[in-house]
Scaffold this motif. Sequence first.
Motif, PDB file in Angstrom:
ATOM      1  N   GLU A  72       2.049 -22.505   9.332  1.00 14.34           N
ATOM      2  CA  GLU A  72       2.228 -21.471   8.436  1.00 14.34           C
ATOM      3  C   GLU A  72       3.665 -20.881   8.381  1.00 14.34           C
ATOM      4  N   ILE A  73       4.542 -20.991   9.336  1.00 17.49           N
ATOM      5  CA  ILE A  73       5.782 -20.458   9.344  1.00 17.49           C
ATOM      6  C   ILE A  73       6.555 -21.343   8.473  1.00 17.49           C
ATOM      7  N   GLU A  74       6.505 -22.707   8.302  1.00 24.70           N
ATOM      8  CA  GLU A  74       7.168 -23.338   7.377  1.00 24.70           C
ATOM      9  C   GLU A  74       6.633 -23.211   5.704  1.00 24.70           C
ATOM     10  N   LEU A  75       5.307 -23.051   5.558  1.00 21.85           N
ATOM     11  CA  LEU A  75       4.846 -22.760   4.471  1.00 21.85           C
ATOM     12  C   LEU A  75       5.316 -21.417   3.866  1.00 21.85           C
ATOM     13  N   ALA A  76       5.524 -20.414   4.817  1.00 18.41           N
ATOM     14  CA  ALA A  76       5.853 -18.926   4.440  1.00 18.41           C
ATOM     15  C   ALA A  76       7.318 -19.208   3.816  1.00 18.41           C
ATOM     16  N   PHE A  77       8.055 -19.940   4.619  1.00 21.75           N
ATOM     17  CA  PHE A  77       9.445 -20.167   4.096  1.00 21.75           C
ATOM     18  C   PHE A  77       9.529 -20.669   3.013  1.00 21.75           C
ATOM     19  N   THR A  78       8.738 -21.558   2.571  1.00 23.25           N
ATOM     20  CA  THR A  78       8.683 -22.158   1.032  1.00 23.25           C
ATOM     21  C   THR A  78       8.640 -21.025  -0.137  1.00 23.25           C
ATOM     22  N   THR A  79       8.026 -20.033   0.183  1.00 19.94           N
ATOM     23  CA  THR A  79       7.652 -19.013  -0.796  1.00 19.94           C
ATOM     24  C   THR A  79       8.848 -17.823  -0.690  1.00 19.94           C
ATOM     25  N   MET A  80       9.807 -17.980   0.173  1.00 16.92           N
ATOM     26  CA  MET A  80      10.766 -16.844   0.340  1.00 16.92           C
ATOM     27  C   MET A  80      11.668 -16.939  -0.993  1.00 16.92           C
TER      28      MET A  80
END
Length: 283
Positions: A216-224
Amino acid sequence: MKDRLEAALGVGVTSLASMPVGFGLAGFKADLADGRKVAVKARQGTARADLRLEAYMLGELARHSTLPVPAVHLSEPDLLVMDFIETDGGGITPQVERHAAELIAALHAVPRPFFGYARDTLIGPLPQPNPQMDRWIPFFRDHRLLAMARTAEAEGRLPAKLLMRLERLAGRLDTYLTEPRHPSLLHGDVWTGNVLVRRQRIAGFVDPAIYCGHPEIELAFTTMFGTFGPAFFEAYEALLPLEPGFHELRSALYKLYPTLVHVQLFGSAYLPPIERTLAGVGL
Protein backbone atom coordinates in the motif's frame (compact mmCIF):
# COMPACT_ATOMS: atom_id res chain seq x y z
CA MET A 1 34.36 11.72 -19.11
CA LYS A 2 34.78 10.20 -22.59
CA ASP A 3 38.30 8.96 -21.81
CA ARG A 4 37.25 7.53 -18.47
CA LEU A 5 34.31 5.64 -19.99
CA GLU A 6 36.43 4.22 -22.76
CA ALA A 7 39.04 3.02 -20.28
CA ALA A 8 36.45 1.55 -17.92
CA LEU A 9 34.30 -0.15 -20.55
CA GLY A 10 37.05 -1.16 -22.98
CA VAL A 11 35.17 0.22 -25.98
CA GLY A 12 35.15 3.52 -27.85
CA VAL A 13 32.58 6.24 -27.17
CA THR A 14 31.29 7.70 -30.44
CA SER A 15 29.05 10.38 -28.89
CA LEU A 16 28.27 11.77 -25.47
CA ALA A 17 25.25 13.95 -24.72
CA SER A 18 24.15 15.49 -21.42
CA MET A 19 20.85 14.49 -19.84
CA PRO A 20 19.25 15.69 -16.58
CA VAL A 21 19.47 13.42 -13.53
CA GLY A 22 19.28 15.75 -10.49
CA PHE A 23 20.62 15.69 -6.91
CA GLY A 24 23.99 17.16 -7.86
CA LEU A 25 24.84 14.41 -10.34
CA ALA A 26 25.85 14.75 -13.98
CA GLY A 27 24.01 12.58 -16.50
CA PHE A 28 24.99 11.48 -19.99
CA LYS A 29 23.77 9.32 -22.84
CA ALA A 30 26.72 7.61 -24.50
CA ASP A 31 26.78 5.82 -27.86
CA LEU A 32 29.42 3.10 -27.93
CA ALA A 33 31.42 1.88 -30.88
CA ASP A 34 29.97 -1.61 -30.53
CA GLY A 35 26.44 -0.25 -31.11
CA ARG A 36 25.27 -0.14 -27.49
CA LYS A 37 23.75 2.92 -25.85
CA VAL A 38 24.35 3.47 -22.16
CA ALA A 39 23.14 5.90 -19.52
CA VAL A 40 25.79 7.38 -17.25
CA LYS A 41 25.56 9.04 -13.86
CA ALA A 42 28.61 10.74 -12.41
CA ARG A 43 29.13 12.41 -9.06
CA GLN A 44 30.22 16.02 -9.20
CA GLY A 45 30.74 19.01 -6.93
CA THR A 46 29.45 18.46 -3.39
CA ALA A 47 27.31 15.40 -4.17
CA ARG A 48 28.20 12.58 -1.78
CA ALA A 49 25.97 9.69 -2.88
CA ASP A 50 27.77 6.39 -3.42
CA LEU A 51 26.48 5.30 -6.83
CA ARG A 52 27.30 1.68 -6.03
CA LEU A 53 24.17 1.67 -3.87
CA GLU A 54 21.92 2.54 -6.82
CA ALA A 55 23.60 -0.23 -8.77
CA TYR A 56 22.93 -2.62 -5.88
CA MET A 57 19.23 -1.71 -5.82
CA LEU A 58 18.86 -2.17 -9.57
CA GLY A 59 20.62 -5.51 -9.31
CA GLU A 60 18.32 -6.67 -6.51
CA LEU A 61 15.23 -5.82 -8.56
CA ALA A 62 16.69 -7.65 -11.56
CA ARG A 63 17.50 -10.74 -9.46
CA HIS A 64 14.33 -10.94 -7.44
CA SER A 65 11.61 -9.73 -9.81
CA THR A 66 10.53 -9.40 -13.41
CA LEU A 67 10.26 -5.61 -13.15
CA PRO A 68 12.00 -4.05 -16.17
CA VAL A 69 15.04 -2.14 -14.95
CA PRO A 70 18.28 -1.15 -16.71
CA ALA A 71 21.16 -3.61 -16.51
CA VAL A 72 24.25 -2.23 -14.78
CA HIS A 73 27.56 -2.38 -16.68
CA LEU A 74 29.82 -0.51 -14.26
CA SER A 75 29.45 0.81 -10.74
CA GLU A 76 32.03 2.83 -8.83
CA PRO A 77 31.50 5.25 -5.93
CA ASP A 78 31.33 8.20 -8.31
CA LEU A 79 30.27 6.55 -11.58
CA LEU A 80 27.35 4.38 -12.71
CA VAL A 81 26.92 3.00 -16.23
CA MET A 82 23.74 1.15 -17.19
CA ASP A 83 21.59 0.37 -20.19
CA PHE A 84 19.99 3.37 -21.85
CA ILE A 85 16.26 2.66 -22.07
CA GLU A 86 14.71 4.01 -25.25
CA THR A 87 11.47 5.97 -24.88
CA ASP A 88 9.24 7.67 -27.42
CA GLY A 89 7.99 10.62 -25.42
CA GLY A 90 4.59 9.04 -24.87
CA GLY A 91 2.65 9.85 -21.75
CA ILE A 92 1.16 7.53 -19.15
CA THR A 93 -2.13 6.55 -20.77
CA PRO A 94 -4.70 4.10 -19.34
CA GLN A 95 -3.10 1.39 -21.48
CA VAL A 96 0.29 2.13 -19.92
CA GLU A 97 -1.30 2.17 -16.47
CA ARG A 98 -2.74 -1.30 -16.97
CA HIS A 99 0.64 -2.64 -18.03
CA ALA A 100 2.25 -0.98 -15.00
CA ALA A 101 -0.37 -2.59 -12.76
CA GLU A 102 0.52 -6.05 -14.06
CA LEU A 103 4.21 -5.47 -13.46
CA ILE A 104 3.85 -3.97 -9.99
CA ALA A 105 1.32 -6.57 -8.86
CA ALA A 106 3.76 -9.30 -9.92
CA LEU A 107 6.48 -7.57 -7.87
CA HIS A 108 4.24 -7.35 -4.81
CA ALA A 109 2.78 -10.86 -5.07
CA VAL A 110 5.94 -12.73 -4.08
CA PRO A 111 6.25 -13.18 -0.28
CA ARG A 112 9.49 -11.94 1.29
CA PRO A 113 10.81 -13.15 4.65
CA PHE A 114 10.85 -9.84 6.57
CA PHE A 115 10.24 -6.09 6.43
CA GLY A 116 13.29 -3.94 5.76
CA TYR A 117 16.20 -5.28 3.75
CA ALA A 118 19.60 -6.91 3.98
CA ARG A 119 21.18 -3.45 4.02
CA ASP A 120 20.17 0.19 4.22
CA THR A 121 19.24 1.88 0.97
CA LEU A 122 18.51 5.40 -0.30
CA ILE A 123 15.48 7.34 -1.44
CA GLY A 124 16.87 9.96 -3.78
CA PRO A 125 20.02 11.07 -1.95
CA LEU A 126 18.57 10.47 1.54
CA PRO A 127 19.40 7.50 3.80
CA GLN A 128 16.69 4.88 4.19
CA PRO A 129 17.23 2.57 7.21
CA ASN A 130 16.14 -1.05 6.74
CA PRO A 131 16.42 -3.11 9.94
CA GLN A 132 14.82 -6.51 9.47
CA MET A 133 11.50 -6.72 11.35
CA ASP A 134 8.55 -9.09 11.61
CA ARG A 135 5.79 -6.45 11.76
CA TRP A 136 5.04 -3.73 9.26
CA ILE A 137 3.41 -1.04 11.38
CA PRO A 138 6.36 -0.66 13.82
CA PHE A 139 8.74 -0.67 10.85
CA PHE A 140 6.81 2.07 9.07
CA ARG A 141 6.38 4.06 12.29
CA ASP A 142 10.00 4.00 13.44
CA HIS A 143 12.06 3.69 10.26
CA ARG A 144 10.00 5.62 7.73
CA LEU A 145 7.60 8.14 9.29
CA LEU A 146 9.46 9.10 12.48
CA ALA A 147 12.98 8.63 11.11
CA MET A 148 12.35 11.07 8.26
CA ALA A 149 10.32 13.50 10.37
CA ARG A 150 12.92 13.70 13.14
CA THR A 151 15.75 14.19 10.67
CA ALA A 152 13.79 16.95 8.94
CA GLU A 153 13.11 18.68 12.28
CA ALA A 154 16.75 18.39 13.36
CA GLU A 155 17.85 20.02 10.10
CA GLY A 156 15.37 22.88 10.46
CA ARG A 157 13.07 21.74 7.68
CA LEU A 158 10.10 20.61 9.80
CA PRO A 159 8.61 22.80 12.57
CA ALA A 160 8.85 21.25 16.03
CA LYS A 161 5.09 21.55 16.57
CA LEU A 162 4.42 19.58 13.39
CA LEU A 163 6.85 16.89 14.54
CA MET A 164 4.91 16.62 17.80
CA ARG A 165 1.69 16.07 15.86
CA LEU A 166 3.36 13.40 13.74
CA GLU A 167 4.61 11.71 16.89
CA ARG A 168 1.04 11.65 18.25
CA LEU A 169 -0.09 10.06 14.98
CA ALA A 170 2.70 7.51 15.27
CA GLY A 171 1.27 6.38 18.59
CA ARG A 172 -2.09 5.68 16.93
CA LEU A 173 -1.03 3.99 13.69
CA ASP A 174 -2.40 0.62 14.79
CA THR A 175 -5.83 2.27 14.70
CA TYR A 176 -5.52 3.23 11.04
CA LEU A 177 -3.10 0.87 9.28
CA THR A 178 -3.18 -2.87 8.68
CA GLU A 179 -0.53 -5.55 8.45
CA PRO A 180 -0.16 -6.97 4.92
CA ARG A 181 -0.56 -10.62 3.98
CA HIS A 182 3.24 -10.77 3.71
CA PRO A 183 6.20 -8.44 3.16
CA SER A 184 6.66 -7.47 -0.50
CA LEU A 185 9.66 -6.19 -2.38
CA LEU A 186 8.99 -2.55 -3.33
CA HIS A 187 10.54 -0.36 -6.00
CA GLY A 188 10.05 2.39 -3.44
CA ASP A 189 9.96 5.50 -5.66
CA VAL A 190 7.33 5.02 -8.36
CA TRP A 191 6.45 8.44 -9.71
CA THR A 192 6.17 9.81 -13.24
CA GLY A 193 9.84 10.74 -13.61
CA ASN A 194 10.94 7.19 -12.82
CA VAL A 195 8.50 5.50 -15.22
CA LEU A 196 9.77 5.14 -18.79
CA VAL A 197 7.27 4.56 -21.59
CA ARG A 198 7.56 3.32 -25.16
CA ARG A 199 4.84 2.25 -27.58
CA GLN A 200 2.09 2.36 -24.97
CA ARG A 201 4.02 0.01 -22.67
CA ILE A 202 6.28 0.38 -19.68
CA ALA A 203 9.83 0.35 -21.00
CA GLY A 204 11.48 0.51 -17.59
CA PHE A 205 11.45 1.68 -14.00
CA VAL A 206 14.52 3.62 -12.82
CA ASP A 207 15.91 5.25 -9.66
CA PRO A 208 14.65 2.66 -7.14
CA ALA A 209 14.55 3.03 -3.36
CA ILE A 210 14.04 -0.63 -2.52
CA TYR A 211 13.04 -2.38 0.68
CA CYS A 212 10.42 -4.93 1.72
CA GLY A 213 7.21 -3.41 3.00
CA HIS A 214 3.45 -3.12 2.60
CA PRO A 215 2.37 -2.78 -1.04
CA GLU A 216 0.00 0.00 0.00
CA ILE A 217 2.84 2.47 0.58
CA GLU A 218 4.02 1.89 -3.00
CA LEU A 219 0.48 2.34 -4.31
CA ALA A 220 0.02 5.53 -2.29
CA PHE A 221 3.24 6.93 -3.75
CA THR A 222 1.89 6.44 -7.29
CA THR A 223 -0.97 8.85 -6.55
CA MET A 224 1.18 11.59 -5.04
CA PHE A 225 1.84 13.39 -8.34
CA GLY A 226 -0.95 11.78 -10.34
CA THR A 227 1.35 9.17 -11.87
CA PHE A 228 -1.34 6.49 -11.99
CA GLY A 229 -5.11 6.71 -11.65
CA PRO A 230 -8.28 4.62 -11.95
CA ALA A 231 -7.09 2.41 -14.82
CA PHE A 232 -4.05 1.36 -12.81
CA PHE A 233 -5.98 0.59 -9.64
CA GLU A 234 -8.71 -1.30 -11.47
CA ALA A 235 -6.10 -3.55 -13.11
CA TYR A 236 -4.03 -3.93 -9.93
CA GLU A 237 -7.00 -4.81 -7.75
CA ALA A 238 -8.17 -7.41 -10.26
CA LEU A 239 -4.90 -9.20 -9.43
CA LEU A 240 -4.32 -8.19 -5.79
CA PRO A 241 -7.47 -6.82 -4.13
CA LEU A 242 -7.01 -4.08 -1.53
CA GLU A 243 -8.69 -4.05 1.85
CA PRO A 244 -11.43 -1.41 2.29
CA GLY A 245 -10.27 2.00 3.41
CA PHE A 246 -7.08 2.38 1.39
CA HIS A 247 -8.26 5.17 -0.89
CA GLU A 248 -10.30 6.86 1.88
CA LEU A 249 -7.58 7.09 4.54
CA ARG A 250 -4.51 4.86 4.41
CA SER A 251 -3.23 6.27 1.13
CA ALA A 252 -3.02 9.75 2.68
CA LEU A 253 -1.22 8.41 5.75
CA TYR A 254 1.33 6.55 3.66
CA LYS A 255 1.98 9.63 1.54
CA LEU A 256 3.30 11.35 4.66
CA TYR A 257 6.61 9.53 4.16
CA PRO A 258 7.36 10.67 0.58
CA THR A 259 6.02 14.11 1.48
CA LEU A 260 8.55 14.32 4.32
CA VAL A 261 11.23 13.27 1.82
CA HIS A 262 10.21 16.26 -0.29
CA VAL A 263 10.26 18.53 2.76
CA GLN A 264 13.84 17.41 3.33
CA LEU A 265 14.86 17.95 -0.28
CA PHE A 266 12.78 20.94 -1.38
CA GLY A 267 11.55 22.76 1.71
CA SER A 268 8.40 24.18 3.25
CA ALA A 269 6.18 24.09 0.15
CA TYR A 270 5.44 20.47 1.06
CA LEU A 271 4.30 21.20 4.64
CA PRO A 272 0.61 21.98 3.85
CA PRO A 273 -0.24 18.42 2.70
CA ILE A 274 1.14 17.12 6.00
CA GLU A 275 -1.00 19.62 7.90
CA ARG A 276 -4.11 18.56 5.97
CA THR A 277 -3.53 14.86 6.54
CA LEU A 278 -3.04 15.33 10.26
CA ALA A 279 -6.11 17.54 10.52
CA GLY A 280 -8.08 14.85 8.69
CA VAL A 281 -7.48 12.42 11.59
CA GLY A 282 -8.09 15.05 14.25
CA LEU A 283 -4.47 15.87 15.10
